[in-house]
Design an enzyme around this catalytic site. Structure first.
Site, PDB file in Angstrom:
ATOM      1  N   LEU A  41       5.017   5.562  -0.053  1.00 40.56           N
ATOM      2  CA  LEU A  41       5.159   6.549  -1.157  1.00 40.56           C
ATOM      3  C   LEU A  41       5.395   5.826  -2.262  1.00 40.56           C
ATOM      4  O   LEU A  41       6.285   4.781  -2.190  1.00 40.56           O
ATOM      5  CB  LEU A  41       6.424   7.467  -0.691  1.00 40.56           C
ATOM      6  N   HIS A  42       4.928   6.335  -3.217  1.00 44.56           N
ATOM      7  CA  HIS A  42       5.353   5.574  -4.663  1.00 44.56           C
ATOM      8  C   HIS A  42       4.728   6.370  -5.907  1.00 44.56           C
ATOM      9  O   HIS A  42       5.363   6.163  -6.809  1.00 44.56           O
ATOM     10  CB  HIS A  42       4.385   4.309  -4.830  1.00 44.56           C
ATOM     11  N   ARG A  43       4.369   7.631  -5.789  1.00 48.63           N
ATOM     12  CA  ARG A  43       3.885   8.333  -6.960  1.00 48.63           C
ATOM     13  C   ARG A  43       5.190   8.791  -7.491  1.00 48.63           C
ATOM     14  O   ARG A  43       5.869   9.594  -6.643  1.00 48.63           O
ATOM     15  CB  ARG A  43       3.000   9.216  -6.664  1.00 48.63           C
TER      16      ARG A  43
END
Length: 384
Positions: free
Chosen positions: A217-219
């Site tokens: 997860l990074h957005r």
């Protein structure tokens, strides 16, 4: 410009997704005859020196000829800093053309500088569209394509998008996916998951378990909103009760987890939290996973090439071929849709998929050959 044809190419990387795309391209140009003088600029957009070195070393990328050392900042600040520092590098090298890859801030920044100075631009991974203009990457893609002279696409939908946006047919070339070139070349070197677990103090993490899941997860749309991030992590915790999760945590994501008081959802025995992984480690994790849950674009492609089921935690994708032909399912941020996709993987193995056309490990060779022919024509489009 020291070869007999005076053809030179200035290649730009700025962030880790670029590294996987540039490695096979540079290797393909090194094998060309006649030679094209290739120089590499690293903008420093991803500024973790140790991680950058790890990727360069693992992928066999030569050290950059020029490092702009831009570092972090807002989208506007970072883009402006890259432009200011890239212009003198461009003036020094005076290349025949500039080659950019992907959709990061460095891509559009260097393409803008080059085109304003009359230097032709080559865009690798052109034509991808999510349709979501709220994503900074989508803006970078659209604008870079508009000012590029030569555009290389990874899937047929890319050409349709570019033609619809007014790009001349003769500038577009369907060559396949250079990310898959890198994957195929390094698959046998992938680090086994058992070794990764042991190296991070959990040698028995998978003992007695029937496989594992990988989560990334990074957005901002997923990690900056506390309600969204909580729902995603609660869903991941529910999955972990049945299928242990390996979670390489982006530093920014870790910061948001702590900021929003959600650490209890990931600091548990059935979740293995890891720092950001090198390429060979991530390849090993994806290769042997039962399922990958991600908001990354590149991972959607890599899991399709590996045949690993992928659940995308976004409402759209700029890589529709991974859904239409590959192993990818779009679940968005809806816990029910995510769980339904997970249950399908557990019960039926998920989508079987197939490897798309030209994802054969030779996309970079096609790019190099076309670029050389284009330079020999004086950087003009071939007659129909």
């Amino acid at each position: 410009m020291n070869n007999e044809n005076n053809f030179s190419l200035l290649c730009v990387v700025g962030a880790r997704p670029n590294f996987m795309k540039m490695a096979p391209i540079m290797a393909a140009f090194s094998a060309l005859q006649p030679k094209v003088d290739v120089k590499l600029v690293h903008t420093g957009q991803h500024y973790d020196v140790a991680m950058n070195h790890q990727y360069f070393q693992a992928l066999g990328i030569p050290d950059p000829d020029i490092n702009l050392e831009v570092g972090s900042g807002s989208h506007a600040v970072q883009t402006a800093d890259v432009m200011k520092k890239f212009e003198p590098a461009l003036d020094e090298v005076q290349p025949t053309a500039v080659l950019v890859v992907g959709d990061v801030n460095s891509t559009i920044a260097c393409a803008l500088v080059a085109t304003k100075k009359g230097v032709p631009v080559i865009h690798v991974e052109a034509g991808l569209r999510s349709g979501d203009r709220a994503m900074p990457e989508e803006i970078n893609r659209v604008l870079t394509d508009q000012i590029s002279d030569l555009l290389f696409t990874t899937e047929e939908s890319g050409k349709a998008n570019l033609l619809r946006e007014g790009i001349a047919d003769g500038r577009i070339h369907f060559v396949g996916n250079v990310m898959i070139d890198t994957l195929r070349r390094n698959l046998e070197r992938a680090v086994p998951t058992t070794q990764i677990c042991a190296d991070h103090g959990r040698p028995d993490f998978l003992k007695g378990k029937a496989g594992y899941a990988v989560l990334t997860l990074h957005r901002p749309s997923n990690v900056d909103d506390p309600a969204v991030l909580k729902a995603l992590l609660e869903t991941a915790a529910k999955i972990a009760e049945r299928t242990p999760i390996i979670f390489p945590v982006h530093p920014r994501t870790r910061g948001m987890i702590d900021k929003f008081g959600l650490s209890h959802l990931v600091d548990r025995s059935d979740v293995l939290l890891l720092p950001p992984m090198g390429y060979l480690e991530m390849l090993g994790l994806m290769k042997d996973a039962r399922v990958v849950l991600t908001d990354s674009g590149g991972i959607q492609e890599e899991t399709t090439a590996l045949g690993t089921p992928c659940i995308t935690l976004r409402n759209n994708t700029e890589r529709p071929i991974t859904v239409d032909e590959g192993t990818n399912t779009i679940a968005g941020q809806d816990p029910q849709k995510i769980m339904a996709a997970y249950e399908d993987v557990m019960a039926n193995g998920g989508k079987a998929g197939r490897v798309p056309q030209f994802w054969d490990g030779r996309a970079s060779e096609r790019i190099a050959a076309e670029v050389l022919a284009w330079m020999q024509r004086g950087c003009t489009i071939a007659a129909a």
